[in-house]
Write an enzyme that holds these catalytic residues in place. Structure first.
Site, mmCIF file in Angstrom:
data_model
loop_
_atom_site.group_PDB
_atom_site.id
_atom_site.type_symbol
_atom_site.label_atom_id
_atom_site.label_comp_id
_atom_site.label_asym_id
_atom_site.label_seq_id
_atom_site.Cartn_x
_atom_site.Cartn_y
_atom_site.Cartn_z
ATOM 1 N N CYS A 16 -69.216 3.152 58.050
ATOM 2 C CA CYS A 16 -68.448 2.162 58.789
ATOM 3 C C CYS A 16 -69.353 1.230 59.573
ATOM 4 O O CYS A 16 -70.577 1.359 59.573
ATOM 5 C CB CYS A 16 -67.462 2.843 59.728
ATOM 6 S SG CYS A 16 -68.224 4.045 60.814
ATOM 7 N N GLY A 44 -67.498 -1.233 55.357
ATOM 8 C CA GLY A 44 -66.297 -0.423 55.183
ATOM 9 C C GLY A 44 -65.103 -1.284 54.857
ATOM 10 O O GLY A 44 -64.849 -2.276 55.551
ATOM 11 N N ASN A 118 -69.836 5.221 64.183
ATOM 12 C CA ASN A 118 -70.485 5.085 62.878
ATOM 13 C C ASN A 118 -71.447 6.255 62.724
ATOM 14 O O ASN A 118 -72.350 6.430 63.537
ATOM 15 C CB ASN A 118 -71.247 3.764 62.795
ATOM 16 C CG ASN A 118 -72.066 3.652 61.528
ATOM 17 O OD1 ASN A 118 -71.763 4.269 60.516
ATOM 18 N ND2 ASN A 118 -73.124 2.857 61.571
ATOM 19 N N GLY A 119 -71.262 7.054 61.676
ATOM 20 C CA GLY A 119 -72.138 8.190 61.440
ATOM 21 C C GLY A 119 -71.344 9.446 61.132
ATOM 22 O O GLY A 119 -70.130 9.404 60.925
ATOM 23 N N TYR A 258 -80.040 -1.091 50.732
ATOM 24 C CA TYR A 258 -78.748 -1.455 50.162
ATOM 25 C C TYR A 258 -77.671 -1.821 51.175
ATOM 26 O O TYR A 258 -76.985 -2.813 51.026
ATOM 27 C CB TYR A 258 -78.242 -0.306 49.283
ATOM 28 C CG TYR A 258 -76.835 -0.494 48.758
ATOM 29 C CD1 TYR A 258 -76.544 -1.509 47.855
ATOM 30 C CD2 TYR A 258 -75.792 0.334 49.163
ATOM 31 C CE1 TYR A 258 -75.254 -1.696 47.367
ATOM 32 C CE2 TYR A 258 -74.498 0.160 48.683
ATOM 33 C CZ TYR A 258 -74.233 -0.857 47.791
ATOM 34 O OH TYR A 258 -72.977 -1.048 47.320
#
Length: 465
Positions: A16, A44, A118-119, A258
């Site tokens: 995310c 996301g 996030n994570g 990426y």
């Protein structure tokens, strides 16, 4: 209509993106969160949410779908408040449903609080069981609610102490934006695995997963939040607190390969420049005679340019991308799939026909996409196809917020390089080395390379291995 499941998508995915902002002058800020999340949409696409803080009261709007589909003008007008946080989600832990969309809101003796995460926590399961045994009820299946409940259940009446207690219990990767009372808060895990950056305008402090989200609202970069750091922002004042003494810099290397947008700068490193250097390093390590270099859109393009400039082999556009493909569409029948119908990417026959082609991609995960790309180039008349990959071989799962398949589904975990070459149908196949990747990142930072080496910055629970 058929929803594409994750097995149909041969890429790794970030979980995310998070965004937070305040206003020094008391202006509403939800519109800026909207545009910040729009810039982070690549991180996301399953759900989006914004929570605004109006004098300590949280107003929340979240739903499944893309940012532009979740919010309309009326929603933004109703999200009044001079502090707000936002979230875009791709699920790795917890099912894909609106109940798991973020931000999450909770209420404690200190007042209402809201969190966007996030994570992934590696000890979320154990902590959840302990909380449930003590009477805590969970509304979601995501580890972000574990963090929220630990803060809410803290016996401290002091916010900073409650946060410190929680942060010294949780383990894993986390970049958090929070709001409570008059505060906007940003927190990064002790290894800095997930990125978080601080920006500023004349009237705002901003927290975001990537600098591209600062650019879209005209904010300048102040600095990256440090590993093990918590920033407490009140109006135009920022207080920095080091909540952990045991810190290392181990940002996820796949952010540069990426995940991140090429126009972002993370921890002092330009993503675009890093990808150019990866391409150049690929040629140094694995030179080849060819007529043409092409990149797989979008994240393979910069590495292909780097390979081309360093080698002197011309770069050209080898694929056309269908920009209208979303996450849902009518899936092709077996008959059409066997006839190599190329829905997302199609090769430029006039460019590749009769040529010896170097094809650059960012990674090989399951190998299915690589095989289809090579079949497409063969069908368009390419004479030779030399596949070069700007990441090392992905041989291990990630436990810190990347959606990776089980190890047995990672082609590099079960096949040799030669077996992969035969599987995908390339004339040659080479990957950048791990030392070459770190050299291309060209910075004193440390990086997490666990998905390549199996060596992680922290221990993984035995049952997770």
């Amino acid at each position: 209509m058929i929803f594409l499941n994750k097995e149909d998508d041969d890429k790794l995915h970030e979980e995310c993106g998070v965004f937070g902002i305040n206003s020094f002058s008391g202006r509403d800020v939800a519109e800026k969160v909207y545009y910040g999340l729009y810039a982070l949409q690549h991180r996301g696409q399953e759900s989006a949410g914004i929570a605004s803080n109006l004098n300590g009261e949280i107003i929340l709007k979240k739903s499944m779908g893309l940012v532009q589909d979740v919010f309309n003008n009326q929603d933004i007008q109703e999200l009044r408040g001079d502090i707000a946080i936002g979230h875009v989600r791709y699920s790795t832990s917890g099912e894909s449903s609106v109940i798991n969309a973020q931000p999450l809101v909770g209420k404690s003796r200190l007042g209402q609080m809201c969190i966007a995460h996030n994570g992934t926590l590696v000890n979320a399961g154990i902590l959840r069981e302990l909380l449930e045994d003590s009477g805590t009820m969970f509304q979601t299946t995501i580890d972000s609610e574990v963090i929220l409940n630990l803060i809410v259940r803290s016996g401290n009446k002091d916010l900073i102490r409650s946060l410190k207690e929680t942060l010294n219990v949780i383990k894993g990767a986390f970049a958090l934006t929070m709001t409570m009372g008059e505060y906007l808060i940003g927190i990064r895990d002790p290894y800095g695995i997930r990125p978080l950056i601080l920006g500023k305008t004349e009237d705002n402090y901003v927290l975001a997963s990537e600098s591209c989200a600062l650019d879209v609202i005209g904010a300048r970069i102040v600095r990256d939040i440090e590993p093990g750091e918590m920033v407490i922002i009140e109006k135009d004042q920022v207080t920095s607190i080091k909540y952990s003494e045991k810190t290392q810099h181990r940002v996820c290397s796949f952010e540069y390969i990426y995940f991140a947008r090429p126009d972002s700068t993370m921890d002092g490193v330009s993503v675009y420049d890093a990808r150019l250097r990866m391409g150049a390093t690929l040629y140094d390590e694995h030179p080849v005679e060819a007529d043409l270099v092409i990149g797989v859109p979008d994240s393979g393009i910069a590495a292909a340019l780097g390979f081309s400039r360093h080698s002197g082999i011309p770069f050209d556009t080898g694929f056309v991308k269908n920009k209208y493909i979303g996450r849902t569409f009518i899936a092709p029948s077996q008959e059409l799939r066997e006839k190599a119908v190329n829905i997302k990417l199609n090769a430029m026959r006039s460019v590749v026909e009769g040529k010896r082609v170097v094809l650059i991609d960012d990674s090989i995960v399951r190998g299915t996409t690589s095989r289809k790309l090579i079949e497409t180039l063969r069908f368009a008349g390419a004479r030779e196809i030399h596949f070069r990959v700007s990441s090392p071989m992905v041989q291990h799962p990630c436990y810190f917020g990347i959606d990776t398949p089980y190890r047995e589904h990672l082609i590099a975990a079960v096949k040799s390089k030669e077996e992969i070459r035969q599987e995908i149908g390339a004339d040659s196949l080479e990957f950048i080395s791990e030392p070459g990747l770190l050299k291309a990142l060209d910075h004193d930072n440390g990086y997490c390379t666990g998905c390549f080496s199996g060596i992680y910055p922290m221990s993984i629970p035995q049952e997770e291995e």
